[in-house]
Design an enzyme around this catalytic site. Sequence first.
Site, short mmCIF file in Angstrom:
data_model
loop_
_atom_site.label_atom_id
_atom_site.label_comp_id
_atom_site.label_asym_id
_atom_site.label_seq_id
_atom_site.Cartn_x
_atom_site.Cartn_y
_atom_site.Cartn_z
N GLU A 23 1.00 -1.23 0.23
CA GLU A 23 -0.10 -0.01 -0.04
C GLU A 23 0.79 1.17 0.10
O GLU A 23 0.26 2.19 -0.67
CB GLU A 23 -0.93 0.20 1.20
CG GLU A 23 -2.08 -1.08 1.30
CD GLU A 23 -2.97 -1.03 2.40
OE1 GLU A 23 -3.91 -0.63 2.23
OE2 GLU A 23 -2.35 -1.27 3.42
N TYR A 55 -13.21 27.28 -0.84
CA TYR A 55 -13.28 25.55 -1.18
C TYR A 55 -12.24 25.29 -1.98
O TYR A 55 -11.87 24.17 -1.97
CB TYR A 55 -14.66 25.31 -1.19
CG TYR A 55 -15.52 25.97 -2.47
CD1 TYR A 55 -15.17 25.72 -3.61
CD2 TYR A 55 -16.79 26.64 -2.20
CE1 TYR A 55 -15.84 26.37 -4.59
CE2 TYR A 55 -17.32 27.41 -2.76
CZ TYR A 55 -16.96 27.19 -4.13
OH TYR A 55 -17.90 27.98 -5.17
N GLU A 75 -7.95 6.24 10.22
CA GLU A 75 -8.80 7.16 11.12
C GLU A 75 -7.53 8.21 11.51
O GLU A 75 -7.91 9.24 11.84
CB GLU A 75 -8.61 6.27 12.47
CG GLU A 75 -9.88 5.37 12.44
CD GLU A 75 -9.39 3.96 11.50
OE1 GLU A 75 -10.16 3.01 11.76
OE2 GLU A 75 -8.39 3.84 10.81
N LYS A 100 -11.61 4.67 1.52
CA LYS A 100 -10.56 3.77 0.81
C LYS A 100 -11.14 2.62 -0.18
O LYS A 100 -11.27 1.51 0.59
CB LYS A 100 -9.75 3.12 2.19
CG LYS A 100 -8.38 2.88 1.53
CD LYS A 100 -7.64 2.13 2.91
CE LYS A 100 -6.39 1.66 2.57
NZ LYS A 100 -5.71 1.03 3.81
#
Length: 121
Positions: A23, A55, A75, A100
């Site tokens: 990953e 934004y 997290e 994810k």
Amino acid sequence: METDLITLTGLRVHGRHGVFDFERDAGQDFVIDVALRTSTAAAAATDDLKHTVDYGALADALAAIVAGEPVNLIETLAERLADACTALDGVSSARVTVHKPQAPIAQQFADVAVTIERSAP
């Protein structure tokens, strides 16, 4: 004080987060959704960007975090994104979702996500 909601959804950024080496090596796309509590009354009254959340700048700041230093857990990534959101002038709280969609799961799935809500300090 009025509290309004400014949302940015579907921000797709390539990052290298995860607990597995593959990953970190190849990376993958993460999708970010944020909802910011703020008052838009001054911006509406003055029609001036300086009285609200830009934004475009928000998207750039969040993308830099996702593309930046890798973390093991989404997290942790969500917490970093929330910290950036609640540090913005006038933002009283933020809800951040980190998706994810290419998580290394053996089963077929549509999405994995973590959503957190944080108040400004």
